[in-house]
Design an enzyme around this catalytic site. Structure first.
Site, PDB file in Angstrom:
ATOM      1  N   PRO A   1       0.795  -1.226   0.000  1.00  0.00           N
ATOM      2  CA  PRO A   1       0.000   0.000   0.000  1.00  0.00           C
ATOM      3  C   PRO A   1       0.827   1.275   0.000  1.00  0.00           C
ATOM      4  O   PRO A   1       1.865   1.362   0.662  1.00  0.00           O
ATOM      5  CB  PRO A   1      -0.818  -0.103   1.296  1.00  0.00           C
ATOM      6  CG  PRO A   1      -0.104  -1.096   2.140  1.00  0.00           C
ATOM      7  CD  PRO A   1       0.539  -2.051   1.183  1.00  0.00           C
ATOM      8  N   ASN A   2       0.335   2.233  -0.758  1.00  0.00           N
ATOM      9  CA  ASN A   2       0.900   3.590  -0.881  1.00  0.00           C
ATOM     10  C   ASN A   2       2.178   3.650  -1.704  1.00  0.00           C
ATOM     11  O   ASN A   2       2.699   4.740  -1.949  1.00  0.00           O
ATOM     12  CB  ASN A   2       1.126   4.232   0.504  1.00  0.00           C
ATOM     13  CG  ASN A   2      -0.149   4.306   1.309  1.00  0.00           C
ATOM     14  OD1 ASN A   2      -1.132   4.838   0.824  1.00  0.00           O
ATOM     15  ND2 ASN A   2      -0.161   3.746   2.507  1.00  0.00           N
TER      16      ASN A   2
ATOM     17  N   ARG B   1       5.302  10.961  -2.413  1.00  0.00           N
ATOM     18  CA  ARG B   1       4.983  10.605  -1.031  1.00  0.00           C
ATOM     19  C   ARG B   1       6.201  10.816  -0.132  1.00  0.00           C
ATOM     20  O   ARG B   1       7.216  10.134  -0.307  1.00  0.00           O
ATOM     21  CB  ARG B   1       4.593   9.119  -1.030  1.00  0.00           C
ATOM     22  CG  ARG B   1       4.436   8.513   0.313  1.00  0.00           C
ATOM     23  CD  ARG B   1       4.358   6.999   0.235  1.00  0.00           C
ATOM     24  NE  ARG B   1       4.144   6.472   1.565  1.00  0.00           N
ATOM     25  CZ  ARG B   1       4.425   5.240   1.943  1.00  0.00           C
ATOM     26  NH1 ARG B   1       4.931   4.376   1.081  1.00  0.00           N
ATOM     27  NH2 ARG B   1       4.222   4.863   3.176  1.00  0.00           N
TER      28      ARG B   1
ATOM     29  N   TYR C   1      11.266   8.665   1.336  1.00  0.00           N
ATOM     30  CA  TYR C   1      11.178   7.651   0.289  1.00  0.00           C
ATOM     31  C   TYR C   1      11.772   8.081  -1.051  1.00  0.00           C
ATOM     32  O   TYR C   1      11.767   7.301  -2.000  1.00  0.00           O
ATOM     33  CB  TYR C   1       9.714   7.225   0.099  1.00  0.00           C
ATOM     34  CG  TYR C   1       9.109   6.646   1.365  1.00  0.00           C
ATOM     35  CD1 TYR C   1       9.666   5.519   1.965  1.00  0.00           C
ATOM     36  CD2 TYR C   1       8.010   7.222   1.976  1.00  0.00           C
ATOM     37  CE1 TYR C   1       9.133   4.986   3.132  1.00  0.00           C
ATOM     38  CE2 TYR C   1       7.464   6.697   3.142  1.00  0.00           C
ATOM     39  CZ  TYR C   1       8.029   5.582   3.715  1.00  0.00           C
ATOM     40  OH  TYR C   1       7.511   5.049   4.873  1.00  0.00           O
TER      41      TYR C   1
ATOM     42  N   ASN D   1       8.140  -5.557  -1.257  1.00  0.00           N
ATOM     43  CA  ASN D   1       8.095  -4.497  -0.255  1.00  0.00           C
ATOM     44  C   ASN D   1       6.650  -4.468   0.238  1.00  0.00           C
ATOM     45  O   ASN D   1       5.788  -3.869  -0.416  1.00  0.00           O
ATOM     46  CB  ASN D   1       8.496  -3.147  -0.838  1.00  0.00           C
ATOM     47  CG  ASN D   1       8.533  -2.063   0.239  1.00  0.00           C
ATOM     48  OD1 ASN D   1       8.001  -2.255   1.339  1.00  0.00           O
ATOM     49  ND2 ASN D   1       9.145  -0.949  -0.076  1.00  0.00           N
TER      50      ASN D   1
ATOM     51  N   ALA E   1       3.348  -0.891   4.599  1.00  0.00           N
ATOM     52  CA  ALA E   1       2.806  -0.917   5.965  1.00  0.00           C
ATOM     53  C   ALA E   1       2.339  -2.315   6.378  1.00  0.00           C
ATOM     54  O   ALA E   1       2.290  -2.632   7.577  1.00  0.00           O
ATOM     55  CB  ALA E   1       1.671   0.088   6.096  1.00  0.00           C
TER      56      ALA E   1
ATOM     57  N   ASP F   1       1.623 -15.474   5.640  1.00  0.00           N
ATOM     58  CA  ASP F   1       1.180 -16.868   5.500  1.00  0.00           C
ATOM     59  C   ASP F   1       1.062 -17.269   4.034  1.00  0.00           C
ATOM     60  O   ASP F   1       1.341 -18.412   3.667  1.00  0.00           O
ATOM     61  CB  ASP F   1      -0.170 -17.076   6.196  1.00  0.00           C
ATOM     62  CG  ASP F   1      -0.039 -17.198   7.707  1.00  0.00           C
ATOM     63  OD1 ASP F   1       1.099 -17.251   8.212  1.00  0.00           O
ATOM     64  OD2 ASP F   1      -1.087 -17.242   8.388  1.00  0.00           O
TER      65      ASP F   1
ATOM     66  N   GLU G   1      12.785  -9.459   1.145  1.00  0.00           N
ATOM     67  CA  GLU G   1      12.027  -8.311   1.677  1.00  0.00           C
ATOM     68  C   GLU G   1      12.851  -7.041   1.467  1.00  0.00           C
ATOM     69  O   GLU G   1      14.030  -7.000   1.821  1.00  0.00           O
ATOM     70  CB  GLU G   1      11.774  -8.552   3.167  1.00  0.00           C
ATOM     71  CG  GLU G   1      11.071  -7.411   3.883  1.00  0.00           C
ATOM     72  CD  GLU G   1      10.936  -7.663   5.394  1.00  0.00           C
ATOM     73  OE1 GLU G   1      11.201  -8.799   5.862  1.00  0.00           O
ATOM     74  OE2 GLU G   1      10.590  -6.714   6.108  1.00  0.00           O
TER      75      GLU G   1
ATOM     76  N   HIS H   1      12.895  -2.661   1.789  1.00  0.00           N
ATOM     77  CA  HIS H   1      12.329  -1.383   2.232  1.00  0.00           C
ATOM     78  C   HIS H   1      13.224  -0.258   1.739  1.00  0.00           C
ATOM     79  O   HIS H   1      14.452  -0.358   1.831  1.00  0.00           O
ATOM     80  CB  HIS H   1      12.223  -1.321   3.759  1.00  0.00           C
ATOM     81  CG  HIS H   1      11.368  -2.415   4.312  1.00  0.00           C
ATOM     82  ND1 HIS H   1      10.002  -2.397   4.214  1.00  0.00           N
ATOM     83  CD2 HIS H   1      11.705  -3.578   4.908  1.00  0.00           C
ATOM     84  CE1 HIS H   1       9.525  -3.505   4.744  1.00  0.00           C
ATOM     85  NE2 HIS H   1      10.528  -4.243   5.170  1.00  0.00           N
TER      86      HIS H   1
ATOM     87  N   SER I   1      13.317   2.807   3.080  1.00  0.00           N
ATOM     88  CA  SER I   1      13.856   3.466   4.270  1.00  0.00           C
ATOM     89  C   SER I   1      14.438   2.412   5.218  1.00  0.00           C
ATOM     90  O   SER I   1      14.156   1.219   5.084  1.00  0.00           O
ATOM     91  CB  SER I   1      12.741   4.257   4.973  1.00  0.00           C
ATOM     92  OG  SER I   1      11.742   3.369   5.465  1.00  0.00           O
TER      93      SER I   1
ATOM     94  N   ARG J   1      13.572   4.098  12.554  1.00  0.00           N
ATOM     95  CA  ARG J   1      12.374   4.943  12.573  1.00  0.00           C
ATOM     96  C   ARG J   1      11.525   4.631  13.815  1.00  0.00           C
ATOM     97  O   ARG J   1      12.063   4.248  14.842  1.00  0.00           O
ATOM     98  CB  ARG J   1      11.611   4.741  11.254  1.00  0.00           C
ATOM     99  CG  ARG J   1      12.439   5.143  10.033  1.00  0.00           C
ATOM    100  CD  ARG J   1      11.676   4.944   8.736  1.00  0.00           C
ATOM    101  NE  ARG J   1      10.453   5.722   8.709  1.00  0.00           N
ATOM    102  CZ  ARG J   1       9.480   5.554   7.819  1.00  0.00           C
ATOM    103  NH1 ARG J   1       9.621   4.636   6.866  1.00  0.00           N
ATOM    104  NH2 ARG J   1       8.387   6.282   7.873  1.00  0.00           N
TER     105      ARG J   1
ATOM    106  N   ARG K   1       7.830   0.169  13.464  1.00  0.00           N
ATOM    107  CA  ARG K   1       8.358  -0.286  12.169  1.00  0.00           C
ATOM    108  C   ARG K   1       9.477  -1.313  12.329  1.00  0.00           C
ATOM    109  O   ARG K   1       9.936  -1.911  11.366  1.00  0.00           O
ATOM    110  CB  ARG K   1       8.869   0.901  11.352  1.00  0.00           C
ATOM    111  CG  ARG K   1       7.754   1.816  10.915  1.00  0.00           C
ATOM    112  CD  ARG K   1       8.239   2.866   9.949  1.00  0.00           C
ATOM    113  NE  ARG K   1       7.364   4.015   9.983  1.00  0.00           N
ATOM    114  CZ  ARG K   1       6.227   4.136   9.292  1.00  0.00           C
ATOM    115  NH1 ARG K   1       5.849   3.191   8.466  1.00  0.00           N
ATOM    116  NH2 ARG K   1       5.469   5.213   9.409  1.00  0.00           N
TER     117      ARG K   1
HETATM  118  C1  DQA Z   1       8.447   0.975   3.748  1.00  0.00           C
HETATM  119  C2  DQA Z   1       8.560   1.140   5.265  1.00  0.00           C
HETATM  120  C3  DQA Z   1       7.231   0.893   5.924  1.00  0.00           C
HETATM  121  O1  DQA Z   1       7.329   1.045   7.336  1.00  0.00           O
HETATM  122  C4  DQA Z   1       6.182   1.875   5.421  1.00  0.00           C
HETATM  123  O2  DQA Z   1       4.918   1.604   5.982  1.00  0.00           O
HETATM  124  C5  DQA Z   1       6.120   1.923   3.933  1.00  0.00           C
HETATM  125  C6  DQA Z   1       7.356   1.846   3.153  1.00  0.00           C
HETATM  126  C7  DQA Z   1       9.770   1.339   3.014  1.00  0.00           C
HETATM  127  O3  DQA Z   1       9.908   0.966   1.864  1.00  0.00           O
HETATM  128  O4  DQA Z   1      10.626   2.001   3.601  1.00  0.00           O
HETATM  129  O5  DQA Z   1       5.060   2.128   3.355  1.00  0.00           O
HETATM  130  O6  DQA Z   1       8.169  -0.385   3.450  1.00  0.00           O
END
Ligand code: DQA
Length: 150
Positions: free
Chosen positions: A10-11, A18, A23, A75, A78, A88, A99, A101, A103, A108, A112
């Site tokens: 998401p996002n 954003r 980011y 990624n 959230a 799962d 995985e 990220h 950031s 943080r 997180r």
């Molecule tokens: C994120 C870090 C997460 O905590 C956050 O909710 C995101 C982006 C990152 O790529 O740094 O949406 O996954």
């Protein structure tokens, strides 16, 4: 040659506009393009999928074995910190995943620092910005080649 899947939660569709201090200004389309090019150079194909909906990400993961996906770069955004269901799904299909990220989630807010994914991931890349995705594609390639080829 393998099929790789790049999943974003998401996002992540808002990348570029954003919270650029956190980011960056690179868009998701640009990250996907760079990763697809790199995957091609390594002899693979890359499928990309982003959703703001947990169930859509789960369905994409569940479809991965039927689509011949050999490794996943994800990624979860959230959902990293909340989604046992997506974790799962990944363990259910048994496809190795990395995985990522943008950031550094460990530097943080406290919430997180907990990831439902890290313990079952092949590896975790956090805090390196967009290049982290490309490193993950390289790591997926290395995983698929196996230890004797690395
Ligand atoms: C994120 C870090 C997460 O905590 C956050 O909710 C995101 C982006 C990152 O790529 O740094 O949406 O996954």
């Amino acid at each position: 040659m393998s099929r790789l899947l790049l999943l974003n939660g998401p996002n992540m569709n808002l990348l570029g506009e954003r919270e650029p201090d956190l980011y960056g200004v690179v868009t998701l389309a640009s990250i996907e393009e760079r990763c697809a090019r790199l995957a091609g150079e390594l002899g693979h194909t890359l499928e990309c999928f982003q959703s703001n909906a947990e169930h859509e990400l789960i369905q994409r993961v569940q479809a991965a074995p039927g689509g011949g996906i050999g490794a996943i770069v994800v990624n979860p955004a959230a959902f990293t910190h909340s989604s046992i269901a997506l974790r799962d799904a990944l363990t259910a299909v048994g496809i190795p995943f990395i995985e990522v990220h943008l950031s550094n989630v460990h530097g943080r807010e406290g919430f997180r620092r907990r990831s439902y994914f890290s313990a079952v991931a092949a590896g975790v890349i956090s805090g390196l910005g967009p290049i982290g995705y490309e490193l993950a594609i390289r790591a997926a390639d290395a995983l698929l080649r196996g230890p004797e080829r690395n």
